[in-house]
Design an enzyme around this catalytic site. Structure first.
Site, PDB file in Angstrom:
ATOM      1  N   LEU A 187      12.964  -2.470   4.627  1.00 21.10           N
ATOM      2  CA  LEU A 187      13.075  -3.965   3.708  1.00 21.10           C
ATOM      3  C   LEU A 187      12.205  -4.804   4.254  1.00 21.10           C
ATOM      4  CD1 LEU A 187      15.838  -2.168   1.528  1.00 21.10           C
ATOM      5  CD2 LEU A 187      12.866  -2.293   1.229  1.00 21.10           C
ATOM      6  N   ASN A 212       9.504  -6.741   4.213  1.00 19.68           N
ATOM      7  CA  ASN A 212       8.359  -7.476   3.542  1.00 19.68           C
ATOM      8  C   ASN A 212       8.561  -6.470   1.607  1.00 19.68           C
ATOM      9  OD1 ASN A 212       6.972  -9.743   3.302  1.00 19.68           O
ATOM     10  ND2 ASN A 212       4.935  -7.826   3.519  1.00 19.68           N
ATOM     11  N   SER A 223      -7.676  -0.693  10.907  1.00 18.83           N
ATOM     12  CA  SER A 223      -7.699  -2.259  10.055  1.00 18.83           C
ATOM     13  C   SER A 223      -9.029  -2.300  10.051  1.00 18.83           C
ATOM     14  CB  SER A 223      -7.118  -3.282  10.114  1.00 18.83           C
ATOM     15  OG  SER A 223      -7.574  -4.536   9.851  1.00 18.83           O
ATOM     16  N   LYS A 253      -3.512  -3.270  16.526  1.00 22.18           N
ATOM     17  CA  LYS A 253      -4.139  -2.012  15.648  1.00 22.18           C
ATOM     18  C   LYS A 253      -4.881  -1.491  16.930  1.00 22.18           C
ATOM     19  CE  LYS A 253      -2.386  -2.583  11.722  1.00 22.18           C
ATOM     20  NZ  LYS A 253      -1.767  -2.012  11.388  1.00 22.18           N
ATOM     21  N   TYR A 312      -2.381  -9.476  15.871  1.00 23.82           N
ATOM     22  CA  TYR A 312      -2.198  -8.516  14.932  1.00 23.82           C
ATOM     23  C   TYR A 312      -2.961  -7.414  15.433  1.00 23.82           C
ATOM     24  CZ  TYR A 312      -2.813  -5.784  10.736  1.00 23.82           C
ATOM     25  OH  TYR A 312      -2.532  -5.149   9.752  1.00 23.82           O
ATOM     26  N   ILE A 362       1.041  -1.462  -0.357  1.00 32.63           N
ATOM     27  CA  ILE A 362       0.137  -0.360  -0.164  1.00 32.63           C
ATOM     28  C   ILE A 362       0.659   0.977   0.235  1.00 32.63           C
ATOM     29  CG2 ILE A 362      -1.950   1.101   1.722  1.00 32.63           C
ATOM     30  CD1 ILE A 362      -2.533  -1.190   2.272  1.00 32.63           C
ATOM     31  N   LYS A 416       2.399  -7.219   8.648  1.00 30.32           N
ATOM     32  CA  LYS A 416       0.550  -7.817   9.170  1.00 30.32           C
ATOM     33  C   LYS A 416       0.086  -9.101   8.712  1.00 30.32           C
ATOM     34  CE  LYS A 416       1.242  -7.662   3.507  1.00 30.32           C
ATOM     35  NZ  LYS A 416       0.843  -7.113   2.952  1.00 30.32           N
ATOM     36  N   GLY A 462      -8.145 -23.048  -2.654  1.00 30.41           N
ATOM     37  CA  GLY A 462      -8.543 -23.806  -1.851  1.00 30.41           C
ATOM     38  C   GLY A 462      -9.947 -22.723  -1.053  1.00 30.41           C
TER      39      GLY A 462
HETATM   40  P1  NAD Z   1       3.943  -5.172   3.298  1.00 29.64           P
HETATM   41  O1  NAD Z   1       4.159  -5.659   3.937  1.00 29.64           O
HETATM   42  O2  NAD Z   1       3.718  -4.770   2.292  1.00 29.64           O
HETATM   43  O3  NAD Z   1       4.352  -3.321   3.810  1.00 29.64           O
HETATM   44  C1  NAD Z   1       4.719  -2.709   5.064  1.00 29.64           C
HETATM   45  C2  NAD Z   1       6.407  -2.419   4.686  1.00 29.64           C
HETATM   46  O4  NAD Z   1       6.732  -1.685   5.950  1.00 29.64           O
HETATM   47  C3  NAD Z   1       6.950  -2.960   4.493  1.00 29.64           C
HETATM   48  O5  NAD Z   1       7.852  -3.060   2.962  1.00 29.64           O
HETATM   49  C4  NAD Z   1       8.303  -2.988   5.190  1.00 29.64           C
HETATM   50  O6  NAD Z   1       8.952  -3.955   5.108  1.00 29.64           O
HETATM   51  C5  NAD Z   1       8.044  -2.425   6.539  1.00 29.64           C
HETATM   52  N1  NAD Z   1       8.416  -2.805   7.807  1.00 29.64           N
HETATM   53  C6  NAD Z   1       7.638  -3.723   8.464  1.00 29.64           C
HETATM   54  N2  NAD Z   1       7.933  -3.009   9.623  1.00 29.64           N
HETATM   55  C7  NAD Z   1       9.003  -2.282   9.766  1.00 29.64           C
HETATM   56  C8  NAD Z   1      10.312  -1.613  11.423  1.00 29.64           C
HETATM   57  N3  NAD Z   1       9.828  -1.873  11.913  1.00 29.64           N
HETATM   58  N4  NAD Z   1      10.148  -0.467  10.173  1.00 29.64           N
HETATM   59  C9  NAD Z   1      10.581   0.165   9.551  1.00 29.64           C
HETATM   60  N5  NAD Z   1       9.784  -0.615   8.061  1.00 29.64           N
HETATM   61  C10 NAD Z   1       9.138  -1.850   8.431  1.00 29.64           C
HETATM   62  O7  NAD Z   1       1.785  -4.382   3.933  1.00 29.64           O
HETATM   63  P2  NAD Z   1       0.775  -3.258   3.321  1.00 29.64           P
HETATM   64  O8  NAD Z   1       0.176  -4.388   2.922  1.00 29.64           O
HETATM   65  O9  NAD Z   1       0.856  -2.350   2.312  1.00 29.64           O
HETATM   66  O10 NAD Z   1       0.412  -2.464   4.049  1.00 29.64           O
HETATM   67  C11 NAD Z   1       0.665  -1.946   5.412  1.00 29.64           C
HETATM   68  C12 NAD Z   1      -0.178  -1.176   6.445  1.00 29.64           C
HETATM   69  O11 NAD Z   1      -1.729  -1.796   6.714  1.00 29.64           O
HETATM   70  C13 NAD Z   1       0.321  -1.915   7.461  1.00 29.64           C
HETATM   71  O12 NAD Z   1       0.527  -1.565   8.618  1.00 29.64           O
HETATM   72  C14 NAD Z   1      -0.955  -3.380   7.819  1.00 29.64           C
HETATM   73  O13 NAD Z   1      -0.621  -3.686   9.028  1.00 29.64           O
HETATM   74  C15 NAD Z   1      -1.891  -1.720   6.838  1.00 29.64           C
HETATM   75  N6  NAD Z   1      -2.988  -2.950   6.263  1.00 29.64           N
HETATM   76  C16 NAD Z   1      -2.819  -3.737   5.546  1.00 29.64           C
HETATM   77  C17 NAD Z   1      -3.551  -4.277   5.542  1.00 29.64           C
HETATM   78  C18 NAD Z   1      -4.166  -5.507   3.590  1.00 29.64           C
HETATM   79  O14 NAD Z   1      -4.157  -6.195   4.028  1.00 29.64           O
HETATM   80  N7  NAD Z   1      -2.239  -5.089   3.234  1.00 29.64           N
HETATM   81  C19 NAD Z   1      -5.026  -4.386   5.559  1.00 29.64           C
HETATM   82  C20 NAD Z   1      -5.372  -2.971   6.737  1.00 29.64           C
HETATM   83  C21 NAD Z   1      -4.343  -3.093   7.437  1.00 29.64           C
HETATM   84  C1  WQD Z   2     -10.943 -13.274   2.642  1.00 30.54           C
HETATM   85  C2  WQD Z   2     -11.840 -14.253   2.386  1.00 30.54           C
HETATM   86  C3  WQD Z   2     -11.934 -15.966   3.436  1.00 30.54           C
HETATM   87  C4  WQD Z   2      -7.844 -16.977   1.375  1.00 30.54           C
HETATM   88  C5  WQD Z   2      -6.916 -10.544   6.464  1.00 30.54           C
HETATM   89  C6  WQD Z   2      -6.530  -9.900   7.862  1.00 30.54           C
HETATM   90  C7  WQD Z   2      -7.788  -8.317   8.000  1.00 30.54           C
HETATM   91  C8  WQD Z   2      -7.084  -7.681   7.072  1.00 30.54           C
HETATM   92  C9  WQD Z   2      -6.855  -7.916   5.201  1.00 30.54           C
HETATM   93  C10 WQD Z   2      -4.828  -5.988   7.960  1.00 30.54           C
HETATM   94  C11 WQD Z   2     -11.736 -14.625   3.541  1.00 30.54           C
HETATM   95  C12 WQD Z   2     -11.008 -16.211   2.292  1.00 30.54           C
HETATM   96  C13 WQD Z   2      -8.603 -16.096   1.658  1.00 30.54           C
HETATM   97  C14 WQD Z   2      -8.139 -18.520   0.376  1.00 30.54           C
HETATM   98  C15 WQD Z   2      -9.718 -18.185   1.017  1.00 30.54           C
HETATM   99  N1  WQD Z   2      -5.414  -7.366   7.255  1.00 30.54           N
HETATM  100  N2  WQD Z   2     -10.504 -16.966   1.438  1.00 30.54           N
HETATM  101  N3  WQD Z   2      -9.345 -19.043   0.527  1.00 30.54           N
HETATM  102  O1  WQD Z   2      -9.617 -12.763   5.947  1.00 30.54           O
HETATM  103  O2  WQD Z   2     -11.005 -10.370   5.223  1.00 30.54           O
HETATM  104  O3  WQD Z   2      -8.571 -10.136   5.856  1.00 30.54           O
HETATM  105  O4  WQD Z   2      -6.418  -9.460   5.067  1.00 30.54           O
HETATM  106  O5  WQD Z   2      -5.413  -5.837   8.786  1.00 30.54           O
HETATM  107  O6  WQD Z   2      -7.208  -7.709   9.156  1.00 30.54           O
HETATM  108  O7  WQD Z   2      -7.277 -10.636   8.578  1.00 30.54           O
HETATM  109  O8  WQD Z   2      -8.469 -11.531   3.900  1.00 30.54           O
HETATM  110  O9  WQD Z   2      -8.151 -11.654   2.167  1.00 30.54           O
HETATM  111  O10 WQD Z   2      -7.746 -13.465   3.768  1.00 30.54           O
HETATM  112  O11 WQD Z   2      -9.931 -13.356   3.039  1.00 30.54           O
HETATM  113  O12 WQD Z   2     -11.270 -18.856   0.368  1.00 30.54           O
HETATM  114  O13 WQD Z   2      -6.721 -18.979   0.713  1.00 30.54           O
HETATM  115  O14 WQD Z   2     -11.084 -15.518   1.161  1.00 30.54           O
HETATM  116  O15 WQD Z   2     -11.460 -17.307   4.367  1.00 30.54           O
HETATM  117  O16 WQD Z   2     -13.697 -15.173   3.258  1.00 30.54           O
HETATM  118  P1  WQD Z   2      -9.590 -11.594   5.697  1.00 30.54           P
HETATM  119  P2  WQD Z   2      -8.293 -12.529   2.891  1.00 30.54           P
END
Ligand code: NAD
Ligand code: WQD
Length: 337
Positions: free
Chosen positions: A33, A35, A124, A153, A149, A12, A84, A216
């Site tokens: 870096l 992740n 989240s 948050k 996790y 993101i 995450k 799956g």
């Molecule tokens: P991501 O893992 O791609 O990005 C996180 C970045 O933070 C990575 O580049 C990683 O290298 C860096 N990082 C981790 N720990 C660090 C540290 N201690 N110091 C410096 N850098 C660090 O994840 P994303 O999907 O881009 O998510 C970004 C944020 O949004 C996260 O806080 C995540 O929890 C939150 N979020 C993500 C989702 C999702 O589904 N992707 C949903 C809700 C919230």
């Molecule tokens: C979506 C739907 C699964 C994988 C998670 C975190 C949430 C947020 C986003 C960070 C669900 C189904 C999934 C697969 C499947 N992250 N599924 N087969 O669980 O809604 O949210 O990621 O904040 O906090 O909990 O996302 O993409 O894992 O699942 O059937 O191999 O797809 O059961 O219904 P989720 P997801």
């Protein structure tokens, strides 16, 4: 003055950095870096014609932050950095609290010391917990999180609320993301999970490209129209734009606010599979599996508060989410490697 983007090399973060650069903002990225790959930002530089400054470092490295903030060049912070993976957090809770909670505390302390008072935080939908009714609305109580996790948050949201209450100069916005998917339409940057993906869309995309044999589906006996889980999927570019709107709102706001960023409607797992099949022009092998521990049947956002107060709403639909994911996956079958 620049925006400091922690975790800006990640999924993101990189899309948000691109959106910031595209509108002319100056950006400094701090990312360890753990992740991500610096290649995401090299591509962002190519796409935008401007190079964001990357500092490879950890938000828990207090001296590093102190030196960076002491330059006086940072006006505001968008804080993505953190761990995450929900399942991993149940096995490694201390790592999650250390990184997500302690790391944020170091960042907040150093921001306060340097007089940097504007923060956007990646929260989240998971903070609503298992008992909330749908659609999730910001006036509902948060809590009852089902993983370390999610609790990390929730804890950070509470810390931000308390910090803003105690210091009238500090303003913070927590953005509660629903399910981010998709990629930049260029196909140059996108989500690059390490190992087997935990999330649905990257998994489907890797099946389509032949890296994984079949999807799956975790349960088809939920109380939903087709029995599979329903989520509110949001295009990552809509999400990136939400950060720009929140950044613009910060100076007008006092204290702490939380906003849902979602589309306001849900799609089932099988609907997602069908939509992806349309985008990639092939049918995808699917097997029904047991429910995944901790999964909820269905949730989506009430996104009207962000619409009213941030002037933000999604503009990209399901077909665009799928087409952009597929373009990224096809062009980069092994991600940034
Ligand atoms: P991501 O893992 O791609 O990005 C996180 C970045 O933070 C990575 O580049 C990683 O290298 C860096 N990082 C981790 N720990 C660090 C540290 N201690 N110091 C410096 N850098 C660090 O994840 P994303 O999907 O881009 O998510 C970004 C944020 O949004 C996260 O806080 C995540 O929890 C939150 N979020 C993500 C989702 C999702 O589904 N992707 C949903 C809700 C919230
Ligand atoms: C979506 C739907 C699964 C994988 C998670 C975190 C949430 C947020 C986003 C960070 C669900 C189904 C999934 C697969 C499947 N992250 N599924 N087969 O669980 O809604 O949210 O990621 O904040 O906090 O909990 O996302 O993409 O894992 O699942 O059937 O191999 O797809 O059961 O219904 P989720 P997801």
């Amino acid at each position: 003055m620049a925006v400091l983007v922690t975790g800006g090399a990640g999924y993101i973060g990189s899309h948000t950095v691109l959106a910031l650069l595209a509108r002319g903002d100056e950006v400094v990225v701090l990312d360890n870096l753990s992740n991500a790959s610096a290649e995401s930002l090299r591509r962002v530089a190519r796409l935008s014609g401007k190079a964001p400054r990357l500092i490879e470092g950890d938000i828990r490295d207090r001296q590093r932050l102190r030196d960076l903030l002491a330059t006086g060049a940072i006006q505001s912070v968008i804080h993505f950095a953190g761990l995450k993976a929900v399942g991993e957090s149940t096995r490694e809770p201390l790592a999650y609290y250390q990184n997500n909670v302690s790391g944020t505390l170091v960042l907040l302390e150093e921001m306060r010391r340097a007089g940097v008072s504007q923060l956007i935080f990646s929260s989240s939908a998971t903070v609503y917990g298992a008992q909330a009714s749908v659609p999730y609305v910001e006036t509902a109580a948060i809590g009852g999180t089902t993983s370390p996790y999610g609790t990390s948050k929730l804890m950070v949201e509470q810390i931000l609320r308390d910090a803003a209450r105690a210091d009238s100069r500090f303003t913070a916005i927590a953005l509660r993301y629903f399910n981010p998917v998709g990629a930049h339409p260029s196909g140059e940057i996108g989500e690059d999970p390490h190992g087997i993906p935990n999330n649905l869309l990257p998994y489907i995309a890797q099946v389509a490209v032949g890296r994984l044999p079949a999807l799956g589906v975790f349960g088809n006996d939920y109380d939903t129209p087709d029995g599979t889980g329903v989520r509110d999927y949001i295009h990552v570019m809509d999400l990136a734009e939400g950060h720009l709107k929140a950044l613009d709102a910060l100076p007008r706001q006092a204290g702490y606010r939380a906003y849902n960023l979602g589309a306001g409607r849900g799609y089932s797992v099988l609907e997602m599979v069908r939509a992806f099949e349309q985008a990639c022009g092939q049918s995808l092998p699917v097997t029904i599996k047991a429910r995944r521990d901790g999964d909820l049947a269905a949730f989506w956002a009430d996104a009207s508060l962000a619409d009213r107060e941030l002037d933000w709403r999604v503009s990209r639909g399901l077909a665009e989410m799928m087409a952009d994911t597929w373009r990224w996956q096809q062009n980069n079958p092994h991600g940034y490697r």
